[in-house]
Design a protein around this motif. Structure first.
Motif, PDB file in Angstrom:
ATOM      1  N   PHE A  36       0.835  -1.207   0.000  1.00  0.00           N
ATOM      2  CA  PHE A  36       0.000   0.000   0.000  1.00  0.00           C
ATOM      3  C   PHE A  36       0.866   1.252   0.000  1.00  0.00           C
ATOM      4  CE2 PHE A  36      -1.807   3.433   2.511  1.00  0.00           C
ATOM      5  CZ  PHE A  36      -2.900   3.741   1.732  1.00  0.00           C
TER       6      PHE A  36
ATOM      7  N   GLU B 100       1.068   4.234  -2.699  1.00  0.00           N
ATOM      8  CA  GLU B 100       0.827   5.601  -2.272  1.00  0.00           C
ATOM      9  C   GLU B 100       1.960   6.509  -2.760  1.00  0.00           C
ATOM     10  OE1 GLU B 100      -0.493   8.784  -0.608  1.00  0.00           O
ATOM     11  OE2 GLU B 100       1.407   8.059   0.214  1.00  0.00           O
TER      12      GLU B 100
ATOM     13  N   ASP C 145      -4.684  11.046   4.984  1.00  0.00           N
ATOM     14  CA  ASP C 145      -5.329   9.780   4.669  1.00  0.00           C
ATOM     15  C   ASP C 145      -4.305   8.659   4.611  1.00  0.00           C
ATOM     16  OD1 ASP C 145      -7.960  10.267   4.622  1.00  0.00           O
ATOM     17  OD2 ASP C 145      -8.169  10.454   2.459  1.00  0.00           O
ATOM     18  N   ALA C 146      -3.183   8.950   3.943  1.00  0.00           N
ATOM     19  CA  ALA C 146      -2.179   7.904   3.746  1.00  0.00           C
ATOM     20  C   ALA C 146      -1.608   7.439   5.081  1.00  0.00           C
ATOM     21  CB  ALA C 146      -1.068   8.416   2.843  1.00  0.00           C
TER      22      ALA C 146
ATOM     23  N   ALA D  34      -4.142   5.543   6.977  1.00  0.00           N
ATOM     24  CA  ALA D  34      -4.359   4.221   6.400  1.00  0.00           C
ATOM     25  C   ALA D  34      -3.302   3.256   6.925  1.00  0.00           C
ATOM     26  CB  ALA D  34      -4.303   4.301   4.877  1.00  0.00           C
TER      27      ALA D  34
ATOM     28  N   LEU E 275      -4.059   0.054   9.170  1.00  0.00           N
ATOM     29  CA  LEU E 275      -3.687  -1.271   8.671  1.00  0.00           C
ATOM     30  C   LEU E 275      -2.755  -1.976   9.660  1.00  0.00           C
ATOM     31  CD1 LEU E 275      -3.206  -0.455   4.901  1.00  0.00           C
ATOM     32  CD2 LEU E 275      -4.760  -2.156   5.838  1.00  0.00           C
TER      33      LEU E 275
ATOM     34  N   GLU F 252     -11.987   8.118   0.810  1.00  0.00           N
ATOM     35  CA  GLU F 252     -10.923   7.300   1.396  1.00  0.00           C
ATOM     36  C   GLU F 252     -11.066   7.279   2.924  1.00  0.00           C
ATOM     37  OE1 GLU F 252      -8.654   5.395   0.285  1.00  0.00           O
ATOM     38  OE2 GLU F 252      -7.109   5.273   1.823  1.00  0.00           O
TER      39      GLU F 252
ATOM     40  N   THR G 217     -13.521   4.803   4.319  1.00  0.00           N
ATOM     41  CA  THR G 217     -12.994   3.444   4.478  1.00  0.00           C
ATOM     42  C   THR G 217     -12.236   3.325   5.787  1.00  0.00           C
ATOM     43  OG1 THR G 217     -12.579   3.525   2.111  1.00  0.00           O
ATOM     44  CG2 THR G 217     -11.729   1.629   3.297  1.00  0.00           C
ATOM     45  N   LEU G 218     -11.368   4.305   6.008  1.00  0.00           N
ATOM     46  CA  LEU G 218     -10.519   4.219   7.189  1.00  0.00           C
ATOM     47  C   LEU G 218     -11.344   4.288   8.462  1.00  0.00           C
ATOM     48  CD1 LEU G 218      -7.631   6.475   5.913  1.00  0.00           C
ATOM     49  CD2 LEU G 218      -7.815   3.996   5.850  1.00  0.00           C
TER      50      LEU G 218
ATOM     51  N   VAL H 207     -10.520  -3.008   4.072  1.00  0.00           N
ATOM     52  CA  VAL H 207      -9.588  -1.876   3.976  1.00  0.00           C
ATOM     53  C   VAL H 207      -8.664  -2.055   2.785  1.00  0.00           C
ATOM     54  CG1 VAL H 207      -7.917  -0.485   5.182  1.00  0.00           C
ATOM     55  CG2 VAL H 207      -9.605  -1.714   6.458  1.00  0.00           C
TER      56      VAL H 207
ATOM     57  N   THR I  98      -9.040   0.486  -0.259  1.00  0.00           N
ATOM     58  CA  THR I  98      -8.024   1.530  -0.445  1.00  0.00           C
ATOM     59  C   THR I  98      -7.349   1.377  -1.807  1.00  0.00           C
ATOM     60  OG1 THR I  98      -6.565   0.181   0.893  1.00  0.00           O
ATOM     61  CG2 THR I  98      -7.430   2.153   1.920  1.00  0.00           C
TER      62      THR I  98
END
Lengths: 481, 216, 539
Positions: free
Chosen positions: B155, B159, B184-185, B188, B192, C151, C154-155, C177, C181
């Motif tokens: 991911f 990105e 957001d990145a 994320a 995760l 986005e 989703t998170l 996720v 994503t």
């Protein structure tokens, strides 16, 4: 006057809501009361229409912009059939009051009054009234689908594996067929810009043909005609009063009614529809007749008999396309007469099941001796259904054949089909007579001898219906003249 | 023109490092490699800033340094310290196949990018194509690697690819937009990592092939 | 008009989210405080959505943050959906989480778990953050922020999906996720392509990312680039909307998430992503004519419908069945949008609203079933009629509504879709769709009859699940009936306006393709949406 028509439609719906809310002990009486009131309303509509020279009228009720979504049409046909459907609905509600009890030997596991039953039944009666009175395609479609949904709840009422399967089969088949009507209605809407049936006549022949094919598919499905017939015999898993109402008097008639109503609105109809209709009717008729013979279960026999009787109606309606008004009237009269005759027959079957605990024909002997009322009603129903004068079935069947000969003047090949239909009548008469003679007179079999008495409310419904079956023959034909 | 070549060369270096990230057996090493790759990305941002005289890109470079060179690798590195390293690198395809797929991704990206005509990025077609390819590399990593942490790294690679595209094509966008995308990145990755941690704690595995009970 | 309420609409859930997370030290009072905060926030959000929608009805649009936030009729329609469904899910959550709290969080590897206080706090906090992100997605006028918001949905919902912490829940959350994503990253590419093209055309670069500005300059955008961008966008946001073949995460996620979350995911979030797709399709229609987007919509719509129906057949898990019914309905909506014209768009939007209502209700019901039976399997869940007659009644009504039986709302939107199809000449497609819907009908009916009828397992106690979990269902059912029989004037106004916005691509440009409004043949061609609704608006 429209108020009374609307009351006839809305009272059962109101009742179905009340049934959900009111205490359980009120459910039965409420149902009987609302259907009785609805019946009075429609009978009054019928009466006043007769008094005013049977001039039909239409009243638009529900709009969407300037598009009429729903309206009522009151004419000879809708008033006649509307009142018989609601009247029969009332009788079935009364009959059910006695039938659904722990005394019922056919369904001993049953547990008391259930809201679900009356909820679906009342909604069904309302939907049927709404369907018959509808002056728009959308009304026909919406109520058509609503009857299907209710039939699911009613056929599956006993809640066992078998009836649930039958219920699912019934609704899936009829809803599948109703795709035809759905598409036809949407196309009708796109082409005429509205839903009013009166616009039907303005369409050209090719379009009419396609629309009628859609309508016919829906009608065949609902009225259990080949090749969409298979749900009806299985649907006999329903409580018998439900079978009487849905599978003799009203739901199966929804299909033919829609066909008849559209024929009437369309004016001239391409003959190809007539040809298709007549051929399918004859095929179904013969199939039904052949299926009489192996049946051991009383109700399944009646189911196949219903299938053939509905083919008669399709046959007659299709004949009317060839220019026979007589056949059309015969068809409508037959809807009326068959509703009463076959409905009575089912209620008799229900009464027999109720008191003996069996519906298997070989076990039923000597009904008349043990249960004179049921035996007499059996005789009346059998004679009415097979069309023996002076019972009501005779008048409509006779008219249908007369219409057949009339239409055959224009299309000689039809004569063959008419003759086949007459042969079928004779065949079915012979078989039903045999069934009658082996079950009604003579000494009682063990099951019949041990029979219990039926409830008074059931007797009431049987007597009324038997009288109507005897008397109504004159009435329907005279009314339609 | 030195700058253009520099940018294109640096982008090429991105591809190389991302292959290393994918193919390295130990996830912790991958995390360090990823940090190194992000450093290259920051360098590209700086070069772009000089070349295009776009002051916003200095800011981009700074935020990328903070989040991608420092923050994300640290999070990953620390999280990886808590899990059993022996469960790690299982692939669904063998290394040669995945390199082949990567090559395919590069070819596809170049063909697609050379089709489009963008005035703002005429000089940077190779870099643009590489950024798209890089994006696909990330997806490749997610698809071919069964280790959850390697998927997270996939991911991150993805990105980085889209971040480069963004820098090439949309560097004039308002700062708030860049902040939104960067946030957001980072989130994320945090989410995760947290999920992977829960899965490890609860199910004692980091193998995505063992997460296949839901079907139908 | 400038609207401070629009700003509050975003801030209220955001504040509630932060507060919920830090409510910690109140011992036994923690739960009531959390619930109060939660209720206050969803109620305020609901009121604010109505206020904003009212402003849109009055002034045409509501703006804030120097045009970065903008709600027009189309947006208002979606804002109202988020507000209403968010509110009802909020109410439902209270009863649901109380029950799950009583079950308790366990470390055993069981199929369906419960909650503890820590998780409850996370639930409430993320619930509001999720609402915030969805509201941001449908109010944003900046296309890149739109992406950021999607986005972020989703998170923010990832942990909601995995809230139970059981094996299936974690599995579902991970899939959700990762796949979303990755998918939505494609959407970013599409967005960047559109932006980078627009930035060359629009003098004021800070405005190049604003949807309204791009729409103004749509006809000068590069067609090839835009086509590529739209495909990326459809794939990217389509993943999130559960369009087949990008749907693989969807059944797992919808079935494993706690019911109020499933309801929000399938009843609201899906719409938000569709909203973004529609926004971009407007740009594409203006630049390329309507046929490009319409054909894509039709193709993906039919694929989604067919595949979803296929998966619904023989499905034994109630939630998975309902989950697959989402791509089925999304397929229908896409088909309607693909048919185009005012009637097609109206049908699509109406179906979207109706589906949202009914699907939310169905997931609430499945939650009630779950609370009672601790199972979602059709083999276990039987005899609901005996166990909980009221829930069972609602479930049956819900099934009827979902399959589009009259008099429920979906009957009418389905009818409009078929009419639009016939009006544009897609006879056979409509027949195929109806037959496919019949299969879905069968699957749903089988579920309804299997759950309500039959013999209930002996260990299941009789009794309903409580006020807060039944009232939202009742409200939704009334809505489903009301929208079937009678449309409130405000909603029809919103729909009218929304259709105008979406249909702008057809009327405002000479480039309108061969499948544009001109092909709406017959009397329907002259039928405007206004005349359709004028009765209800009181003209």
């Amino acid at each position: 006057m429209v108020t009374f028509v609307l009351a006839g439609i809305l009272l059962p719906f109101l009742g179905s809501l009340l049934v959900l809310i009111l205490p359980r002990s009120w459910v039965k009486a409420t149902s009987q009361l609302v259907t009785f009131a609805a019946m009075l309303c429609t009978l009054f509509v019928l009466y006043s229409l007769g008094m005013t020279g049977k001039v039909g009228y239409t009243q638009d009720l529900l709009f969407f912009g300037d598009i009429v979504l729903y309206g009522v049409i009151v004419d000879k046909i809708s008033a006649l059939l509307g009142s018989v459907f609601i009247l029969f609905g009332f009788l079935v509600v009364v009959y059910s009051g006695g039938y659904l009890s722990e005394k019922n030997r056919d369904h001993v596991e049953h547990n008391g009054v259930q809201r679900r039953y009356y909820f679906f039944l009342l909604t069904f009666i309302g939907a049927m009234a709404g369907l018959v009175m509808s002056s728009t395609m959308l009304g026909l479609l919406a109520f058509f689908e609503l009857t299907g949904v209710c039939s699911w709840g009613l056929i599956g009422y006993y809640n066992d594996e078998k009836s649930l399967k039958a219920a699912l089969k019934a609704i899936v088949t009829t809803e599948l067929a109703s795709v035809g009507l759905f598409i036809a209605t949407a196309a009708f809407f796109v082409l005429t810009g509205g839903f009013q049936l009166s616009a039907f006549a303005t369409l050209d022949d090719t379009i009419k043909t396609w629309l009628f094919i859609g309508i016919l598919i829906a009608a065949w499905g609902k009225s259990a005609q080949l090749p969409l017939h298979f749900w009806l015999p299985d649907a006999m898993a329903a409580p018998t009063p439900i079978s009487a109402y849905l599978h003799a008097a009203s739901m199966v008639k929804a299909g033919v009614y829609i066909f008849a109503r559209c024929l009437l609105s369309a004016g001239t109809v391409p003959q190809v529809i007539g040809v298709v209709g007549v051929i399918m009717a004859i095929v179904t008729m013969f199939y039904g007749l052949l299926m009489y013979f192996p049946q051991k279960d009383f109700k399944r026999l009646l189911a196949y008999s219903t299938i053939t009787q509905l083919s008669y109606i399709f046959f007659a309606l299709s004949l009317s396309i060839f220019g026979s008004a007589t056949a059309f009237n015969g068809a409508i009269a037959h809807v009326f007469n068959h509703a009463l005759g076959k409905g009575l027959f089912f209620l008799v079957a229900g009464a027999v099941g109720f008191s003996t605990g069996t519906r298997l024909l070989p076990n039923l002997k000597g009904l008349l001796k043990k249960m004179p009322l049921v035996g007499i009603c059996f005789a009346v129903a059998a004679l009415a259904v097979t069309g023996v004068p002076p019972f009501n079935g005779f008048f409509s069947k006779f008219t249908i054949f007369a219409g057949g000969f009339e239409a055959a003047k224009n299309a000689p090949l039809l004569m063959i089909l008419v003759v086949i239909a007459i042969l079928e009548t004779i065949g079915s008469f012979a078989w039903l007579f045999w069934v009658f003679s082996s079950s009604v007179p003579g000494d009682s079999s063990a099951e019949v001898a041990a029979a219990s008495d039926i409830a008074p409310s059931m007797k009431f419904a049987l007597v009324i219906l038997a009288c109507l079956a005897l008397l109504s023959g004159f009435f329907a034909m005279a009314w339609l003249k | 023109m030195l700058n253009v070549n520099l940018i294109n060369t640096l982008s090429g270096l991105l591809l190389l490092t991302s292959l290393l990230v994918i193919e390295t057996k130990k996830p912790r090493q991958s995390a360090i490699l990823y940090s190194f790759q992000s450093l290259i990305l920051v360098a590209i941002f700086l070069a772009l800033a000089i070349r295009m005289e776009a002051d916003q890109l200095y800011l981009w470079a700074a935020s990328a340094f903070l989040t991608k060179v420092v923050l994300v690798p640290v999070i990953l590195y620390r999280a990886l310290g808590k899990v059993d390293q022996t469960v790690t690198s299982l692939n669904t395809v063998s290394a040669p196949v995945s390199v082949l797929l990567a090559a395919l991704a590069v070819v596809v990206s170049f063909t697609v990018v050379s089709q489009i005509e963008l005035k703002s990025a005429a000089d940077f077609i190779p870099a643009l194509a590489i950024s798209v390819a890089h994006f696909f590399f990330g997806q490749l990593c997610i698809v071919t690697q069964r280790n959850l942490f390697k998927q997270i790294l996939g991911f991150c690679l993805m990105e980085n690819g889209s971040h480069l595209t963004l820098a090439l094509l949309a560097y004039r966008a308002p700062e708030l937009v860049e902040i939104g995308i960067a946030t957001d990145a980072v989130f994320a990755v945090i989410i995760l990592v947290a999920l992977a941690g829960q899965i490890y704690k609860r199910l004692h595995t980091l193998d995505s092939a063992e997460l296949q009970t839901l079907k139908g | 008009m400038e609207s401070p309420h629009l700003i509050w609409l975003l801030f209220v859930p955001l504040i509630a989210s932060v507060l919920s997370l830090i409510v910690h030290w109140f011992g036994d009072f923690t739960r009531p405080i959390l619930e109060f905060l939660h209720l206050a926030s969803v109620t305020a959000t609901l009121v604010l959505t109505f206020i904003v929608a009212g402003q849109v009805l009055d002034a045409g649009e509501a703006l804030a943050f120097s045009d970065w936030l903008r709600v027009d009729s189309l947006g208002a329609l979606f804002v109202v959906i988020v507000g209403v469904m968010g509110f009802l899910s909020g109410i439902y959550s209270i009863g649901f989480t109380r029950h799950e709290l009583a079950v308790g969080y366990t470390n055993h590897d069981i199929a369906i778990g419960g909650l503890d206080m820590g998780r409850l706090r996370v639930f409430y906090s993320l619930f509001h953050f999720f609402l915030f992100t969805m509201l941001l997605a449908v109010t944003s006028n900046n296309i890149i922020i739109m992406w950021v918001a999607i986005e972020a949905t989703t998170l923010s919902s990832a942990f909601l999906v995995g809230l139970y912490g059981t094996r299936p829940a974690l599995e579902a959350a991970w899939k959700y996720v990762v796949i979303c994503t990755v998918g939505v990253a494609f959407g970013l590419y599409g967005t960047i392509l559109v932006y980078s093209d627009a930035v060359n055309l629009i003098q004021e670069t800070s405005k190049a990312s604003l949807w309204t500005e791009i729409v103004k300059n749509a006809s000068t955008l590069d067609p090839t680039l835009l086509k590529l961008a739209f495909v990326f966008i459809l794939i990217g946001f389509g993943t999130k909307a559960g369009i087949v073949p990008m749907h693989s995460w969807l059944p797992d996620t919808y079935s494993e998430a706690p019911s109020p979350v499933s309801a929000l995911l399938s009843g609201v979030l899906v719409n938000c992503t569709l909203f973004v797709i529609i926004r971009f399709s407007i740009i594409v229609n203006l630049a390329l004519g309507t046929s490009f987007a319409q054909i894509l919509f039709l193709v993906f719509g039919v694929i989604s419908l067919a595949a979803a129906v296929f998966f619904m057949m023989g499905q034994k898990d109630i939630n998975r069945l309902l989950a697959y019914s989402s791509p089925e309905n999304i397929g229908l909506i896409l088909i309607a949008l693909g048919l185009g014209g005012p009637i097609g768009i109206l049908a699509g939007l109406l179906q979207l609203v109706n589906h949202s209502i009914v699907k939310t209700m169905m997931f609430f019901l499945s939650g009630n079933i779950l609370m009672k039976y601790r199972s979602r399997s059709l083999d276990v869940v039987k005899g609901l009629m005996q166990a909980a007659p009221l829930t069972s009644f609602f479930l049956l009504a819900g099934v009827f509504a979902l399959v589009g039986a009259p008099p429920f709302n979906i009957f009418f939107s389905k009818f409009l879709i078929v009419s639009a199809g016939i009006a544009t000449g897609y006879w056979w497609l409509m027949i195929v769709c109806m037959l496919l819907l019949m299969l879905a009908f069968t699957a749903l009916f089988r579920m309804g009859s299997s759950v309500t009828l039959g013999q209930k397992p002996v260990e299941i106690q009789n009794g309903e699940s409580g006020f807060t979990t039944l009232a939202p269902i009742a409200i939704l059912m009334v809505l489903a009936l009301v929208l079937g029989l009678f449309m409130p004037a405000q909603l029809t106004d919103l729909l009218n306006g929304a259709v105008e916005v979406v249909n702008a691509g057809v009327t405002a440009t000479p480039l309108a393709g061969p499948n544009g409004s001109a092909s709406v043949a017959g009397p329907l061609g002259g039928l405007s949406v206004e005349s359709f609704f004028s009765f209800f608006s009181g003209h």
